[in-house]
Write an enzyme that holds these catalytic residues in place. Sequence first.
Site, short mmCIF file in Angstrom:
data_model
loop_
_atom_site.label_atom_id
_atom_site.label_comp_id
_atom_site.label_asym_id
_atom_site.label_seq_id
_atom_site.Cartn_x
_atom_site.Cartn_y
_atom_site.Cartn_z
N GLN A 1 0.84 -1.19 0.00
CA GLN A 1 0.00 0.00 0.00
C GLN A 1 0.88 1.24 0.00
OE1 GLN A 1 -3.05 -0.07 3.03
NE2 GLN A 1 -3.21 -2.31 2.96
N ASP B 1 2.37 -9.69 33.17
CA ASP B 1 2.18 -8.97 31.91
C ASP B 1 3.10 -9.51 30.81
OD1 ASP B 1 0.47 -7.20 30.77
OD2 ASP B 1 1.39 -5.39 31.60
N HIS C 1 16.53 -4.11 33.90
CA HIS C 1 16.68 -3.52 32.57
C HIS C 1 16.06 -4.40 31.49
CE1 HIS C 1 18.88 -2.28 28.89
NE2 HIS C 1 18.86 -1.09 29.46
N ASN D 1 -3.75 -6.84 28.12
CA ASN D 1 -4.69 -7.46 29.06
C ASN D 1 -5.36 -6.45 29.99
OD1 ASN D 1 -2.48 -6.73 30.57
ND2 ASN D 1 -1.88 -8.82 31.11
N ILE E 1 -4.12 -4.35 31.95
CA ILE E 1 -3.41 -4.00 33.18
C ILE E 1 -2.00 -3.59 32.82
CG2 ILE E 1 -4.75 -5.58 34.63
CD1 ILE E 1 -2.32 -7.47 34.59
N VAL F 1 21.41 -4.32 10.20
CA VAL F 1 21.58 -3.74 11.54
C VAL F 1 20.96 -2.35 11.56
CG1 VAL F 1 23.28 -2.89 13.21
CG2 VAL F 1 23.66 -5.06 12.03
N SER G 1 18.22 2.63 25.38
CA SER G 1 17.79 1.27 25.67
C SER G 1 16.27 1.14 25.61
CB SER G 1 18.24 0.86 27.07
OG SER G 1 19.54 0.34 27.07
#
Length: 738
Positions: free
Chosen positions: A444, A494, A540, A553, A555, A648, A698
């Site tokens: 598209q 979660d 981390h 979900n 939460i 990468v 990160s």
Amino acid sequence: MDNQPMLSTDQPLSLSSLQSEPLSYSTNPRANSPGQLVTATSFLDTSLQSGHSSSTITPQVTPDPGNTIPSGYDIGGITATPIVLTDSVSGSDTNDYYRFILSDTRNVNLALVGLSANVNVQLFNAAGTLLNSSVRTNITDEAINQTLQAGDYYLRVYPANGDSTYTLIVSATDAPPTTSPSNLLPIETNLGILSNLPINNTGFISSSNTADVYRFRLATSGSLNLTLTELQADVDIRLIQDINANGIIDVGEEITRSQQAGTRSESLQLDSLAAGNYLVQVYQYQGVTNYTLSLSSIAAGVSIPDLAGNTLTTALDIGVLSTQQTFNDFVGAADPNDYYQFTLDTTAIFDLDVTGLSSDADVQLLSSDGALIASSIAAGINPESITRTLTAGTYYIRVFPYNGDTDYTLAVAASPADLPEGYDPNYGYGLVNAAAAVAQALGQSSPFAEVTNLGGNSWDLDQIQAPEVWAQGYTGQGVVVAVVDSGVDITHTDLDANIWINSREIAGNGLDDDGNGYIDDINGWDFVDNDNLANDLDSHGTHVAGTIAAENNDIGATGVAYNARIMPVRVLDADGNGRYADVAAGIRYAADSGADIINLSLGGGSSNSQVVTAIDYAVQRGALVVIAAGNEGDSQPSFPANITSPGVLAVGAVNNNQKMASFSNLAGSAPVNYVVGPGVGIYSTTPNNNYASFNGTSMATPHIAGVAALLLSANPNLSPAQLVSLLTSTADSEGITV
């Protein structure tokens, strides 16, 4: 003398997670100095192994130490004056425990020598928690050098294989930063007899391993050339001759040392050194780093025909490089290193060729501080070549023999570099747009229609237009994303439904069912502790995993690709630091285990060939590798995000107003595949069913990994290069400010 200040933990000293300070996280896991213990009391453990021990000392005979922690032999307080103890361990005496006391923070040094079988040693705190160990194979000397706070500690010596007497030497010197490191000389690595060809050895220095010792021998008098390179922190070296062979550095036994400040390479060049045995100690001044130690010696009376210099400081200065320049020289046993220095006054494409070889020689491109940028290691007498886009600055070339002597011709040139269309040195190709990228992947021409923003803690998902893709039914289903990081809390409510399961492995049977070399790797692998429990002791990796695939979900948080699967691969320790070798192994494991995308929210100060090769391997296996650009606020990405590969992608960070984060490394004038994503105040999962908001490249990186998962759920046939092309070509630079 070293006097550099301690760098903050969001300026990685080793290959560390690229996360800046958390916004709403009550305890920062990296608030302490890297590797620094905060426990007040500890124990030490020693064990037997078969091998050979080179140290010979006159020990102090001690009573038989206890076989349990409560009955440990009390050494008392330890100081810089070494305490020497002797005893034995065997099949009938499997544990020797010793207790010692520290009155303040000190660097504890331990050597276990005089072995006739394989014996190891461990360090415990007062609660019996293991802090450190030395488990070298055969009868090699064992050593522990660790910074500890005041308190009570224990050591345990135990047999691994066979019966052996042993000598235990313990001292406590000033804690780093210091110019008075360990005064013990266990022979951890024996390099043998030096020759004209350099011997290279890699190692790792941290607060839990503050010193490494190497032994070498000169068969005849000659020169010594020693370099310590690829540093990300302040580490020094000294040359020692243990004249009385007591395993202790006594007055007058240190010959010389090198103490460059910061991350500058260390070097020792002695024109004349008598035949004999010598030791090199690599020791921490400040910080955490990998390193490469190189030693060579040229026998007295051997002449060295040479035009280029033999060290960085004596390199032949080519000057400002533009049009091609050619040099003819020789490398071999009598001339193991040729260095050239050149300067670029603007960003340019650098080309290098080494031809005319009669034996195998290799070439490296180095930065101004001697860090490796690129290398060429073609086999045999095949030509060597390097092509790289470089920013303005000073660089070095090193030509060296791999096997044999050879003449060579070095040709170097630089030409102006043109930036790709749509690329900006600040933010690269711009902010990733999931709606546009996935739509284009399906043929598209226009992005998917906009939907109502989620708002609140999910502003980041709105910014990259993930909900627009969900509305089309693409949520990451069928896609595996490896989180190569500090581990993942796979029980988090979660995340638990989205953890990758190795279907080729049978859980708990103690067998390597799939034959990949890892036993019972049902949910990934821990390369730090070498087991199948890739638990997150840092938070981390769990935060990164939640950004990619937290469950939808109602939460907590929702991931960008909330039906993707997370493959936990632990390569960083509880302080967010790791070894290049573990990172490389983790990348290869992820690729071999079927990861479609590999998320690397980590980075280090200098290039490492193991990691580069592993990333190339993963791309060839069909995995996209997404890497954090780094948090130093530099003008270009740190390693490994600065790798130029079609598979990468480097990722910088913006805030909710699309302003480049002040900590984010920029794209740079030497083009790489670089995009930006949300990386300020990112709300996601943390261990033990918690949530927190973190800053960092990160945090931006898993957003892009998640969008890549959405792309693959829409079109599973996309290659890593096609994914990069879609993500960069549809990225939006409009509205980004610096």
